[in-house]
Enzyme design. Structure first.
Site, short mmCIF file in Angstrom:
data_model
loop_
_atom_site.label_atom_id
_atom_site.label_comp_id
_atom_site.label_asym_id
_atom_site.label_seq_id
_atom_site.Cartn_x
_atom_site.Cartn_y
_atom_site.Cartn_z
N LYS A 1 -10.78 84.15 -6.38
CA LYS A 1 -9.49 83.46 -6.81
C LYS A 1 -8.32 83.97 -5.68
O LYS A 1 -8.35 85.00 -5.52
CB LYS A 1 -9.31 84.08 -8.33
CG LYS A 1 -7.96 83.35 -8.78
CD LYS A 1 -7.95 83.89 -10.19
CE LYS A 1 -6.56 83.38 -10.80
NZ LYS A 1 -5.55 84.34 -11.07
N LYS B 1 1.31 95.52 -21.66
CA LYS B 1 2.38 96.08 -21.26
C LYS B 1 2.73 97.53 -21.61
O LYS B 1 3.39 98.42 -21.03
CB LYS B 1 3.49 95.30 -21.99
CG LYS B 1 3.67 93.82 -21.05
CD LYS B 1 4.46 93.96 -19.64
CE LYS B 1 4.24 93.02 -18.77
NZ LYS B 1 4.93 92.09 -18.37
N LYS C 1 -1.42 86.44 -6.16
CA LYS C 1 -0.36 87.50 -5.29
C LYS C 1 -1.01 88.85 -5.72
O LYS C 1 -0.82 89.43 -4.88
CB LYS C 1 0.82 87.09 -6.24
CG LYS C 1 1.94 87.96 -5.75
CD LYS C 1 3.12 87.59 -6.66
CE LYS C 1 4.27 88.62 -6.68
NZ LYS C 1 4.99 88.93 -7.69
#
Ligand code: TRP
Length: 332
Positions: A195, A111, A198
């Site tokens: 895989k 992050k 999104k």
């Protein structure tokens, strides 16, 4: 019966990969254990969503999970932000969490790289909030993906540290249960990637209409076809067969296996079949998503009942925790 807790990210819409991974496992667990499933809307604040998006995202994902078969009669479904008891436990756990271990968390470091202008304390203490989500129900197990393993390890560290700091055997150490338990299948992408996701941009969403599903399936990557009988299947073709396995009947599976083996297979037909069977599987879910989404009063009732049950469970835990930490029952 074991107590199970899991948090759901209120971002985006569910796709076929989510369904056959996490969701199917929730559906199984709700029949077997005492489950608390919540929508982690407080956690989503770490990335500063617009205020008007929060409720919308909460209801979108709630409608989708209900449409898939999560049953409020069998499990407790609630919004994280309805259980203020979590925050009191979050505070106690923060007093036991060391800066160094929080800073070393990979999700935190990611992050920091992704949003260098907003490295807030909520990001740093994401693992203690997650531990509070779990420990407030004194959960035994948590179905999560592999990406949550480090956060789970920290939840166990804080449970253990609390127990040893106060000389009690209060919190069980929550186990990570593979979110894709035994019943789950790993769903590949249709673009030849391993895989469905999104962020991979290759997802078949449960909200997609028939035409969209068909278009996406017909575009699936294939190869030149088997050159000799009983050839080994390359990955892109195995991926297509995975879809056949999850949504088509045995006869259809046998037919296309045989067609592969004797080289008579036509990928166009195979894809048409997959699109048709996927649509038959998705259509009722999509219809229920629409129904639930347009019945805000029902969603509200589900969330309210869930909030009441979750608060009751958390409050019972917090009452004991306050006493262990040294606080009297609330005055007044
Ligand atoms: N961190 C989880 C995720 O990103 C969501 C989550 C928040 C969670 N609190 C939790 C999962 C407690 C399990 C238990 O997917």
């Amino acid at each position: 019966m074991h107590t199970i807790v899991s948090g759901i990210r209120p971002t985006g819409n569910l796709h076929v990969g989510n369904y056959f991974g996490a969701v199917i496992n929730f559906l199984k667990l709700q029949n077997e254990e005492k489950c608390y499933f919540f929508i982690a809307d407080w956690h989503s604040l770490t990335t500063a969503p617009h205020p008007s998006d929060i409720i919308a995202n909460d209801y979108t994902i709630l409608a989708e999970y209900l449409a898939c078969g999560l049953d409020p009669e069998k499990c407790t479904i609630y919004m994280q932000s309805d259980v203020h008891q979590t925050l009191e436990l979050y505070l106690y756990l923060n007093m036991l969490a060391y800066m160094g271990e929080l800073e070393r968390t990979t999700t935190f470091k990611d992050k920091v790289r992704l949003q260098p202008d907003n490295v807030n304390a909520g990001l740093l203490t994401y693992p203690t909030l997650m531990a509070a989500d779990i420990l407030q129900h004194r959960a035994w197990g948590v179905p999560v993906g592999k990406d949550q393993e480090q956060n789970m390890e920290m939840a166990r560290i804080y449970a253990k540290r609390f127990n040893s700091t106060y000389g009690v055997d209060f919190f069980p150490l929550p186990k990570s249960l593979a979110s894709n338990g035994d019943s789950a299948v790993k769903i590949p992408g249709l673009d030849g990637s391993g895989k469905m996701g999104k962020s991979e941009g290759n997802a078949l969403y449960l909200r997609d209409d028939e035409k969209t599903i068909r278009k996406k399936v017909m575009k699936a990557v294939t190869d030149a076809g088997p050159q000799e009988p009983h050839s080994e299947m390359p990955e892109v073709i195995r991926n297509l067969f995975t879809f056949l396995e999850i949504v088509s009947d045995k006869e259809t599976n046998d037919f296309y296996r045989a067609a592969w083996d004797d080289c008579s297979i036509r990928y166009g037909d195979l894809k048409k079949q997959i699109a048709e069977d996927l649509n038959a599987f998705i259509a009722p879910i999509r219809e229920r998503i629409e129904e639930y989404s347009s019945d805000r009063a029902y969603l509200e009732r589900v969330a309210t009942a869930g909030a009441e049950r979750a608060r009751e469970s958390a409050e019972a835990t917090l009452r004991e925790i306050r006493s262990i930490v040294g606080f009297p029952p609330y005055r007044g």
